[in-house]
Scaffold this motif. Structure first.
Motif, PDB file in Angstrom:
ATOM      1  N   TYR A   1      88.601  64.729 -95.056  1.00 44.23           N
ATOM      2  CA  TYR A   1      87.268  65.194 -94.679  1.00 44.23           C
ATOM      3  C   TYR A   1      86.253  64.058 -94.849  1.00 44.23           C
ATOM      4  CZ  TYR A   1      89.278  69.865 -94.896  1.00 44.23           C
ATOM      5  OH  TYR A   1      90.062  70.972 -94.680  1.00 44.23           O
ATOM      6  N   TYR A   2      85.479  63.847 -93.807  1.00 43.60           N
ATOM      7  CA  TYR A   2      84.467  62.790 -93.826  1.00 43.60           C
ATOM      8  C   TYR A   2      83.109  63.358 -93.414  1.00 43.60           C
ATOM      9  CZ  TYR A   2      88.208  59.303 -94.025  1.00 43.60           C
ATOM     10  OH  TYR A   2      89.287  58.544 -94.400  1.00 43.60           O
ATOM     11  N   LEU A   3      82.069  62.838 -94.063  1.00 48.72           N
ATOM     12  CA  LEU A   3      80.725  63.022 -93.544  1.00 48.72           C
ATOM     13  C   LEU A   3      80.476  61.892 -92.554  1.00 48.72           C
ATOM     14  CD1 LEU A   3      78.552  63.945 -96.663  1.00 48.72           C
ATOM     15  CD2 LEU A   3      79.521  65.462 -94.932  1.00 48.72           C
ATOM     16  N   VAL A   4      79.910  62.237 -91.398  1.00 51.68           N
ATOM     17  CA  VAL A   4      79.763  61.273 -90.313  1.00 51.68           C
ATOM     18  C   VAL A   4      78.352  61.324 -89.753  1.00 51.68           C
ATOM     19  CG1 VAL A   4      80.657  60.543 -88.068  1.00 51.68           C
ATOM     20  CG2 VAL A   4      82.202  61.601 -89.724  1.00 51.68           C
ATOM     21  N   GLY A   5      77.791  60.160 -89.456  1.00 58.38           N
ATOM     22  CA  GLY A   5      76.470  60.105 -88.845  1.00 58.38           C
ATOM     23  C   GLY A   5      75.968  58.674 -88.771  1.00 58.38           C
ATOM     24  N   PRO A   6      74.814  58.472 -88.160  1.00 57.96           N
ATOM     25  CA  PRO A   6      74.192  57.142 -88.186  1.00 57.96           C
ATOM     26  C   PRO A   6      73.963  56.704 -89.631  1.00 57.96           C
ATOM     27  CG  PRO A   6      73.107  58.567 -86.583  1.00 57.96           C
ATOM     28  CD  PRO A   6      74.033  59.443 -87.376  1.00 57.96           C
ATOM     29  N   LYS A   7      74.154  55.440 -89.912  1.00 56.70           N
ATOM     30  CA  LYS A   7      74.100  54.957 -91.287  1.00 56.70           C
ATOM     31  C   LYS A   7      72.768  55.273 -91.963  1.00 56.70           C
ATOM     32  CE  LYS A   7      75.138  50.937 -94.158  1.00 56.70           C
ATOM     33  NZ  LYS A   7      76.135  51.684 -94.949  1.00 56.70           N
ATOM     34  N   GLU A   8      71.654  55.192 -91.200  1.00 60.68           N
ATOM     35  CA  GLU A   8      70.351  55.430 -91.827  1.00 60.68           C
ATOM     36  C   GLU A   8      70.193  56.879 -92.290  1.00 60.68           C
ATOM     37  OE1 GLU A   8      69.716  55.539 -87.287  1.00 60.68           O
ATOM     38  OE2 GLU A   8      70.807  54.317 -88.768  1.00 60.68           O
ATOM     39  N   HIS A   9      70.936  57.799 -91.700  1.00 61.33           N
ATOM     40  CA  HIS A   9      70.840  59.204 -92.120  1.00 61.33           C
ATOM     41  C   HIS A   9      71.303  59.395 -93.560  1.00 61.33           C
ATOM     42  CE1 HIS A   9      70.762  61.175 -87.845  1.00 61.33           C
ATOM     43  NE2 HIS A   9      69.969  60.122 -87.946  1.00 61.33           N
ATOM     44  N   PHE A  10      72.193  58.524 -94.019  1.00 63.01           N
ATOM     45  CA  PHE A  10      72.733  58.675 -95.366  1.00 63.01           C
ATOM     46  C   PHE A  10      71.718  58.269 -96.435  1.00 63.01           C
ATOM     47  CE2 PHE A  10      76.464  58.930 -92.795  1.00 63.01           C
ATOM     48  CZ  PHE A  10      77.367  59.710 -93.515  1.00 63.01           C
ATOM     49  N   ASN A  11      70.575  57.747 -96.014  1.00 62.44           N
ATOM     50  CA  ASN A  11      69.482  57.447 -96.951  1.00 62.44           C
ATOM     51  C   ASN A  11      68.492  58.592 -97.060  1.00 62.44           C
ATOM     52  OD1 ASN A  11      70.453  54.805 -97.464  1.00 62.44           O
ATOM     53  ND2 ASN A  11      69.493  54.053 -95.594  1.00 62.44           N
ATOM     54  N   TRP A  12      68.632  59.599 -96.216  1.00 63.42           N
ATOM     55  CA  TRP A  12      67.698  60.723 -96.232  1.00 63.42           C
ATOM     56  C   TRP A  12      67.971  61.604 -97.454  1.00 63.42           C
ATOM     57  CZ3 TRP A  12      68.111  62.569 -90.433  1.00 63.42           C
ATOM     58  CH2 TRP A  12      67.540  61.592 -89.613  1.00 63.42           C
ATOM     59  N   PRO A  13      66.932  62.044 -98.163  1.00 61.22           N
ATOM     60  CA  PRO A  13      67.127  62.873 -99.360  1.00 61.22           C
ATOM     61  C   PRO A  13      67.961  64.130 -99.106  1.00 61.22           C
ATOM     62  CG  PRO A  13      64.890  62.043 -99.316  1.00 61.22           C
ATOM     63  CD  PRO A  13      65.510  61.649 -97.996  1.00 61.22           C
ATOM     64  N   LYS A  14      67.762  64.786 -97.978  1.00 58.74           N
ATOM     65  CA  LYS A  14      68.501  66.023 -97.721  1.00 58.74           C
ATOM     66  C   LYS A  14      69.991  65.755 -97.526  1.00 58.74           C
ATOM     67  CE  LYS A  14      67.587  66.082 -92.693  1.00 58.74           C
ATOM     68  NZ  LYS A  14      66.795  66.743 -91.630  1.00 58.74           N
ATOM     69  N   VAL A  15      70.330  64.617 -96.932  1.00 63.11           N
ATOM     70  CA  VAL A  15      71.738  64.259 -96.752  1.00 63.11           C
ATOM     71  C   VAL A  15      72.352  63.868 -98.088  1.00 63.11           C
ATOM     72  CG1 VAL A  15      73.317  62.600 -95.680  1.00 63.11           C
ATOM     73  CG2 VAL A  15      71.468  63.615 -94.335  1.00 63.11           C
ATOM     74  N   ILE A  16      71.599  63.119 -98.895  1.00 72.99           N
ATOM     75  CA  ILE A  16      72.071  62.745-100.234  1.00 72.99           C
ATOM     76  C   ILE A  16      72.338  64.000-101.065  1.00 72.99           C
ATOM     77  CG2 ILE A  16      71.414  61.621-102.391  1.00 72.99           C
ATOM     78  CD1 ILE A  16      69.819  59.601-100.697  1.00 72.99           C
TER      79      ILE A  16
END
Length: 303
Positions: A266-281
Motif C-alpha cells: 500500500y502506497y500513498l501517491v500524489g504530487p510531492k508538494e502535497h506531502f507537505n500539506w498539514p492535512k496529508v501529514i
C-alpha cells in the motif's frame, strides 16, 4: 524599451545585494567573468552604467540604485506566484482516490476514528480502479496497492499485506489435513498476480497440481471475491487487511499455518508538494498508526 533578459537581471540582483561580482559568482555557481558579462549586457541594453567598479568591490550608480528596488520586488512576486502553485487551497477537505476494494474492505470502517482525531478535516472518497488525475485539482492524495512506481508522482510506503486462505465457518476443518479438503471444495480465484502466485505456493506446499484444483469462479475484483467468500460460494486467498473485520466478527475463518506475503504493497501517491500539506501529514500519520493497531489486534484474534 523591451525588457532585458531575465538572466541578466538575476545576476544584477545578486551582485547589487552582495556588492561584489566575485561573491555573486560564488553564490550563483558560475565564474566571475560570467557575472561581468551579464552585467555588461544589461548595461548595454539599458544604455547606462549600473555599477562603479572598484578593485575589490562594486557600488551601485544612481541608476543602479533606482533599478534595484523594482528588481527585488519583481523577483519577490515571481517567488510568491511559484509558491502559490504548491499551496493547499482547501486545507480543511482531503480528497482521496482509493481502490474500491480498499475503500469497502478497510477505509470506510475506520473513517469515524479519523474524524475523531481530526474533526477539522473533511474526507471525500473517490473509489476508482483508475489512477487519479492530479492535474485536475480534484484529488489531493491516492491510496494504491502496487509497486510504488507511478510516473511523475511521489509515493510513500504505508503498509504491506498478505494473503490468507479464507472461508465461511464450517467449510474447512483446521484439525484435518488441508490437501484432501481443498480438492473437495470449490475455489474462488482472484485474478491478480499476487493471488496467482499465492495459489501456486500453496499448491506446491500441498503437492497438488494447479490444474487439479477445482476452480469454481474467477473474479477480477477483490471486493467481489470477498463477497462470494462471505456468501459461502467457496474458498479464496484474500488480502488480510481487507478481511480483518470479517475475521473479528466470526464471518470468515482462515486456515492456520498458511500466509503468502504479497509483492504489492500500500502506497500513498500524489504530487510531492502535497506531502507537505498539514492535512496529508495528519492523514499519513493516522494511517500508519491505524495499520499498526490492526496488526496487533489481528495477532490477538488469531491466537
Amino acid at each position: 524599451m523591451t525588457l532585458p533578459p531575465l538572466k541578466s537581471l538575476w545576476y544584477f540582483k545578486h551582485a547589487a545585494e552582495l556588492g561584489s561580482f566575485k561573491l555573486a559568482a560564488e553564490q550563483l555557481f558560475v565564474s566571475q567573468a560570467a557575472v561581468s558579462q551579464q552585467i555588461r549586457l544589461l548595461e548595454a541594453h539599458l544604455g547606462c552604467r549600473l555599477f562603479k567598479r572598484q578593485t575589490r568591490f562594486v557600488e551601485l550608480t544612481r541608476q543602479g540604485e533606482q533599478l534595484l528596488p523594482a528588481i527585488l520586488q519583481g523577483f519577490s512576486h515571481f517567488q510568491s506566484g511559484i509558491n502559490s502553485l504548491s499551496q493547499d487551497t482547501n486545507p480543511h477537505s482531503l480528497n482521496l482516490s482509493v481502490l474500491p476494494s480498499f475503500a469497502s474492505g478497510w477505509l470506510l470502517q475506520h473513517i469515524n476514528d479519523f474524524q475523531r482525531h481530526h474533526p477539522g478535516i473533511h474526507l471525500r472518497i473517490d473509489p476508482s480502479d483508475q489512477h487519479a488525475n492530479f492535474a485536475s485539482g480534484q484529488v489531493d492524495l491516492g491510496i494504491r496497492f502496487g509497486l510504488g512506481q507511478y510516473p511523475e508522482l511521489h509515493s510513500e510506503l504505508v503498509a504491506n499485506d498478505s494473503l490468507l486462505l479464507a472461508y465461511k465457518p464450517g467449510l474447512l476443518t483446521p484439525q484435518l489435513p488441508l490437501r484432501a479438503q481443498l480438492l473437495q471444495q470449490q475455489l474462488i480465484m482472484d485474478v491478480c498476480p499476487d493471488a496467482e502466485r499465492g495459489w501456486q505456493t500453496l499448491a506446491a506446499e500441498l503437492n497438488i497440481s494447479t490444474t487439479a484444483m477445482p476452480v469454481f469462479l474467477e473474479i477480477d475484483n477483490t471486493a467481489l471475491v470477498i463477497q462470494a467468500t462471505l456468501a459461502g460460494q467457496g474458498i479464496a486467498l484474500v488480502r488480510r487487511r481487507l478481511i480483518e473485520s470479517h475475521i473479528k466478527f466470526g464471518q470468515l475463518e482462515v486456515y492456520p499455518n498458511f500466509e503468502y506475503n504479497c509483492h504489492y504493497k500500500y502506497y500513498l501517491v500524489g504530487p510531492k508538494e502535497h506531502f507537505n500539506w498539514p492535512k496529508v501529514i495528519a492523514f499519513q500519520a493516522w494511517l500508519l498508526s491505524r495499520f499498526q493497531q490492526d496488526d496487533d489486534a489481528l495477532k490477538q484474534c488469531l491466537k
